[in-house]
Design an enzyme around this catalytic site. Structure first.
Site, mmCIF file in Angstrom:
data_model
loop_
_atom_site.group_PDB
_atom_site.id
_atom_site.type_symbol
_atom_site.label_atom_id
_atom_site.label_comp_id
_atom_site.label_asym_id
_atom_site.label_seq_id
_atom_site.Cartn_x
_atom_site.Cartn_y
_atom_site.Cartn_z
ATOM 1 N N CYS A 1 0.864 -1.179 0.000
ATOM 2 C CA CYS A 1 0.000 0.000 0.000
ATOM 3 C C CYS A 1 0.901 1.229 0.000
ATOM 4 O O CYS A 1 1.666 1.444 0.954
ATOM 5 C CB CYS A 1 -0.858 -0.043 1.267
ATOM 6 N N CYS B 1 -0.802 3.567 -6.578
ATOM 7 C CA CYS B 1 -1.699 2.935 -5.596
ATOM 8 C C CYS B 1 -1.861 1.511 -6.087
ATOM 9 O O CYS B 1 -2.087 1.285 -7.291
ATOM 10 C CB CYS B 1 -3.051 3.656 -5.577
HETATM 11 N N1 DGL Z 1 -3.953 0.408 -2.053
HETATM 12 C C1 DGL Z 1 -3.643 1.599 -1.339
HETATM 13 C C2 DGL Z 1 -2.375 2.263 -1.903
HETATM 14 O O1 DGL Z 1 -1.560 1.645 -2.540
HETATM 15 C C3 DGL Z 1 -4.663 2.678 -1.182
HETATM 16 C C4 DGL Z 1 -6.098 2.461 -1.025
HETATM 17 C C5 DGL Z 1 -6.709 3.262 0.111
HETATM 18 O O2 DGL Z 1 -6.998 4.463 -0.047
HETATM 19 O O3 DGL Z 1 -6.884 2.645 1.174
HETATM 20 O O4 DGL Z 1 -2.162 3.437 -1.683
#
Ligand code: DGL
Length: 271
Positions: A78, A190
């Site tokens: 993330c 993301c």
């Molecule tokens: N998958 C997360 C990232 O790579 C973000 C998603 C969220 O906002 O929780 O930033």
């Protein structure tokens, strides 16, 4: 006889299903490992939470999981969490912690028109970590930043079988559609976004999209190989596990789909 040690579980963590894009790359490269995929759906999305909140929350989720399982390595799959949590996590846990951050460096090596786009959550766009990455690796490029809260949810919905509303997507990306110089290379900052890459490609047909999944898989391979000699180990006999912080109808349907990712056993954790 050589005793070949099997690594314990490799934990891949995200706020939602985005981290599966990283997990996919890891499993392609290292199918023989035992994986735990954990997602903090109770607090999804992280993109609109404060830095302090995310630091505390990720600590507490990883701590909970580390009490339940023997972990060899964690991937914080993330960008929103990695760009703020890594120093704190590394000071608390002894296993290696690999973060996923926007692939600015590879993008700067690929761009032809020296115009890079970074598409990420609002939080990732605002981080000092991100500003520093750009300063360090893309000083000679124009970097267009677009922080969006909605895209991660659009990707979650797609995985649940809800088709992407192309008009909504186009509206969200409007700030880049009227640019005189359009980025020829777009960083998917993301981990959710690789799941809507096909739709993004329709809107930016000439762009090259770059994410961090493959680089993370190589990084994990190198770290584990140094410790466990991966080419000698046999496939883990244990089923891969999926964990979430809340259980609801969404999760009930999702876990049926996650079998296709070889995530077989489900447990809810309380943090
Ligand atoms: N998958 C997360 C990232 O790579 C973000 C998603 C969220 O906002 O929780 O930033």
């Amino acid at each position: 006889m050589n005793i070949v040690r099997q690594p314990h579980s490799v934990l891949v963590f995200d706020s939602g299903i985005g981290g599966l894009s990283v997990y996919n790359e890891m499993r392609k490269k290292m199918p023989y490992l035992h994986y735990i995929y954990a997602f903090d759906n109770e607090m999804f999305p992280y993109g609109d939470k404060s830095s302090e909140f995310i630091i505390d929350r990720v600590n507490s989720v990883i701590e909970t999981i580390a009490k339940l399982y023997t972990i060899s390595l964690v991937v914080i799959a993330c960008n929103t969490a990695s760009t703020i949590c890594l120093p704190n996590l590394r000071s608390r846990f002894s296993f290696p912690i690999v973060g996923v951050v926007p692939a600015i460096k590879p993008a700067s090596q690929v761009t032809q028109n020296n115009c890079i786009g970074l598409l990420a959550t609002k939080a990732t766009i605002q981080r000092t970590y991100t500003t520093n990455l750009i300063q360090q690796f893309a000083k000679n490029c124009t970097v267009k930043l677009l922080g969006l809260s909605e895209l991660a949810l659009i990707a979650e919905n797609k995985l649940q079988g809800i088709p992407v509303d192309m008009q909504q997507l186009k509206n969200l990306l409007q700030p880049w559609l009227g640019l005189t110089t359009v980025p020829d290379t777009i960083v998917l900052g993301c981990t959710h976004y690789p799941f809507i890459k096909d739709e993004l490609q329709i809107i930016f047909p000439k762009a090259t999209f770059i994410d961090s999944g493959n680089a993370i898989a190589s990084r994990v391979y190198n770290l584990l190989n140094a410790q466990y000699n991966l080419h000698k180990i046999s496939t883990s006999s244990e089923e891969n596990i999926v964990l979430s912080t809340t259980y609801n109808q969404y999760v009930e349907k999702l876990i049926l789909k996650l079998v296709n990712y070889n995530l077989i056993k489900y447990h809810k954790i309380s943090c």
